[in-house]
Design a protein around this motif. Structure first.
Motif, PDB file in Angstrom:
ATOM      1  N   ASN A  51       0.828  -1.202   0.000  1.00 47.31           N
ATOM      2  CA  ASN A  51       0.000   0.000   0.000  1.00 47.31           C
ATOM      3  C   ASN A  51       0.868   1.260   0.000  1.00 47.31           C
ATOM      4  O   ASN A  51       0.523   2.246  -0.649  1.00 47.31           O
ATOM      5  CB  ASN A  51      -0.952  -0.006   1.192  1.00 47.31           C
ATOM      6  CG  ASN A  51      -2.048  -1.046   1.032  1.00 47.31           C
ATOM      7  OD1 ASN A  51      -2.078  -1.801   0.058  1.00 47.31           O
ATOM      8  ND2 ASN A  51      -2.953  -1.100   1.986  1.00 47.31           N
ATOM      9  N   ASP A  52       1.993   1.221   0.699  1.00 47.74           N
ATOM     10  CA  ASP A  52       2.909   2.372   0.707  1.00 47.74           C
ATOM     11  C   ASP A  52       3.474   2.625  -0.689  1.00 47.74           C
ATOM     12  O   ASP A  52       3.567   3.772  -1.131  1.00 47.74           O
ATOM     13  CB  ASP A  52       4.069   2.152   1.684  1.00 47.74           C
ATOM     14  CG  ASP A  52       3.642   2.266   3.136  1.00 47.74           C
ATOM     15  OD1 ASP A  52       2.620   2.931   3.411  1.00 47.74           O
ATOM     16  OD2 ASP A  52       4.339   1.693   3.988  1.00 47.74           O
ATOM     17  N   ALA A  57       0.768   4.104  -2.885  1.00 42.39           N
ATOM     18  CA  ALA A  57       0.529   5.506  -2.521  1.00 42.39           C
ATOM     19  C   ALA A  57       1.600   6.419  -3.111  1.00 42.39           C
ATOM     20  O   ALA A  57       1.291   7.465  -3.683  1.00 42.39           O
ATOM     21  CB  ALA A  57       0.480   5.647  -0.996  1.00 42.39           C
ATOM     22  N   ARG A  58       2.848   6.011  -2.982  1.00 43.71           N
ATOM     23  CA  ARG A  58       3.940   6.831  -3.537  1.00 43.71           C
ATOM     24  C   ARG A  58       3.832   6.931  -5.051  1.00 43.71           C
ATOM     25  O   ARG A  58       3.995   8.004  -5.626  1.00 43.71           O
ATOM     26  CB  ARG A  58       5.296   6.252  -3.141  1.00 43.71           C
ATOM     27  CG  ARG A  58       5.725   6.610  -1.732  1.00 43.71           C
ATOM     28  CD  ARG A  58       7.205   6.316  -1.492  1.00 43.71           C
ATOM     29  NE  ARG A  58       7.602   4.963  -1.827  1.00 43.71           N
ATOM     30  CZ  ARG A  58       7.518   3.918  -1.010  1.00 43.71           C
ATOM     31  NH1 ARG A  58       7.051   4.085   0.213  1.00 43.71           N
ATOM     32  NH2 ARG A  58       7.908   2.717  -1.388  1.00 43.71           N
ATOM     33  N   ILE A 112      -0.681   9.702  -3.677  1.00 47.07           N
ATOM     34  CA  ILE A 112      -1.774   9.838  -2.716  1.00 47.07           C
ATOM     35  C   ILE A 112      -1.309   9.266  -1.383  1.00 47.07           C
ATOM     36  O   ILE A 112      -0.240   8.671  -1.294  1.00 47.07           O
ATOM     37  CB  ILE A 112      -3.056   9.120  -3.206  1.00 47.07           C
ATOM     38  CG1 ILE A 112      -2.798   7.623  -3.447  1.00 47.07           C
ATOM     39  CG2 ILE A 112      -3.580   9.779  -4.471  1.00 47.07           C
ATOM     40  CD1 ILE A 112      -4.026   6.839  -3.900  1.00 47.07           C
ATOM     41  N   SER A 113      -2.108   9.445  -0.347  1.00 49.98           N
ATOM     42  CA  SER A 113      -1.698   8.957   0.966  1.00 49.98           C
ATOM     43  C   SER A 113      -1.953   7.458   1.105  1.00 49.98           C
ATOM     44  O   SER A 113      -2.823   6.894   0.437  1.00 49.98           O
ATOM     45  CB  SER A 113      -2.450   9.703   2.070  1.00 49.98           C
ATOM     46  OG  SER A 113      -3.783   9.245   2.164  1.00 49.98           O
ATOM     47  N   THR A 114      -1.198   6.852   1.991  1.00 47.21           N
ATOM     48  CA  THR A 114      -1.398   5.432   2.292  1.00 47.21           C
ATOM     49  C   THR A 114      -2.796   5.220   2.864  1.00 47.21           C
ATOM     50  O   THR A 114      -3.451   4.218   2.573  1.00 47.21           O
ATOM     51  CB  THR A 114      -0.329   4.932   3.285  1.00 47.21           C
ATOM     52  OG1 THR A 114       0.951   5.164   2.706  1.00 47.21           O
ATOM     53  CG2 THR A 114      -0.475   3.457   3.572  1.00 47.21           C
ATOM     54  N   HIS A 115      -3.265   6.174   3.637  1.00 43.06           N
ATOM     55  CA  HIS A 115      -4.606   6.106   4.212  1.00 43.06           C
ATOM     56  C   HIS A 115      -5.659   6.021   3.107  1.00 43.06           C
ATOM     57  O   HIS A 115      -6.612   5.242   3.198  1.00 43.06           O
ATOM     58  CB  HIS A 115      -4.856   7.329   5.103  1.00 43.06           C
ATOM     59  CG  HIS A 115      -6.206   7.358   5.721  1.00 43.06           C
ATOM     60  ND1 HIS A 115      -6.564   6.562   6.787  1.00 43.06           N
ATOM     61  CD2 HIS A 115      -7.303   8.082   5.415  1.00 43.06           C
ATOM     62  CE1 HIS A 115      -7.814   6.798   7.110  1.00 43.06           C
ATOM     63  NE2 HIS A 115      -8.295   7.724   6.287  1.00 43.06           N
ATOM     64  N   THR A 116      -5.480   6.794   2.044  1.00 45.25           N
ATOM     65  CA  THR A 116      -6.404   6.770   0.914  1.00 45.25           C
ATOM     66  C   THR A 116      -6.380   5.408   0.230  1.00 45.25           C
ATOM     67  O   THR A 116      -7.428   4.847  -0.118  1.00 45.25           O
ATOM     68  CB  THR A 116      -6.056   7.884  -0.096  1.00 45.25           C
ATOM     69  OG1 THR A 116      -6.138   9.143   0.578  1.00 45.25           O
ATOM     70  CG2 THR A 116      -6.989   7.878  -1.288  1.00 45.25           C
ATOM     71  N   ASN A 151      -5.479   2.522   1.607  1.00 46.23           N
ATOM     72  CA  ASN A 151      -6.084   1.555   2.532  1.00 46.23           C
ATOM     73  C   ASN A 151      -7.603   1.586   2.444  1.00 46.23           C
ATOM     74  O   ASN A 151      -8.249   0.544   2.343  1.00 46.23           O
ATOM     75  CB  ASN A 151      -5.652   1.832   3.976  1.00 46.23           C
ATOM     76  CG  ASN A 151      -4.191   1.564   4.227  1.00 46.23           C
ATOM     77  OD1 ASN A 151      -3.544   0.840   3.484  1.00 46.23           O
ATOM     78  ND2 ASN A 151      -3.659   2.169   5.274  1.00 46.23           N
TER      79      ASN A 151
END
Length: 117
Positions: free
Chosen positions: A52-53, A56-57, A61-65, A67
């Protein structure tokens, strides 16, 4: 021999005991829920071994997004986890084997799939 009833494992009608996972996720399946282009992009990236990291990179976007989006996608598919989501997507034709190419980026260890659009 241990009785299922003695162990507290009998069904209400006295029949065989269903496996505990036999109904897992059935209440959460959303069969008519539409899978978005972005969700398919995330699933392709996840199917290619990206964390997920990493996703995101790559997408900025954020890892939270990531997830949250994957969690919603799992619900739409009725999947228990990432591997189950990929398997379901393959069976339903949402992904094809060519989407899971395991492409490596020029300087890296793991890479995102080249065809994520």
């Amino acid at each position: 021999m241990t009785s299922l009833t003695a162990a507290g494992l009998s069904s209400p009608d006295g029949g065989p005991v269903p496996h505990p996972a036999a109904h897992y996720g059935k209440a959460t399946i959303q069969p008519r829920a539409r899978i978005t282009r972005r969700e398919l992009q995330l699933l392709r990236l996840a199917a290619n071994g990206n964390t997920n990291d990493m996703i995101a990179r790559y997408l900025g976007i954020s890892t939270h997004t990531v997830n949250g989006a994957l969690r919603r996608l799992y619900l739409k598919l009725g999947a228990a986890d990432r591997a189950n989501a990929v398997a379901i997507a393959l069976v339903r034709g949402l992904l094809v084997p060519a989407d899971i190419a395991g492409v490596r980026d020029p300087g890296g260890t793991n890479s995102v799939h080249a065809n994520t659009a």
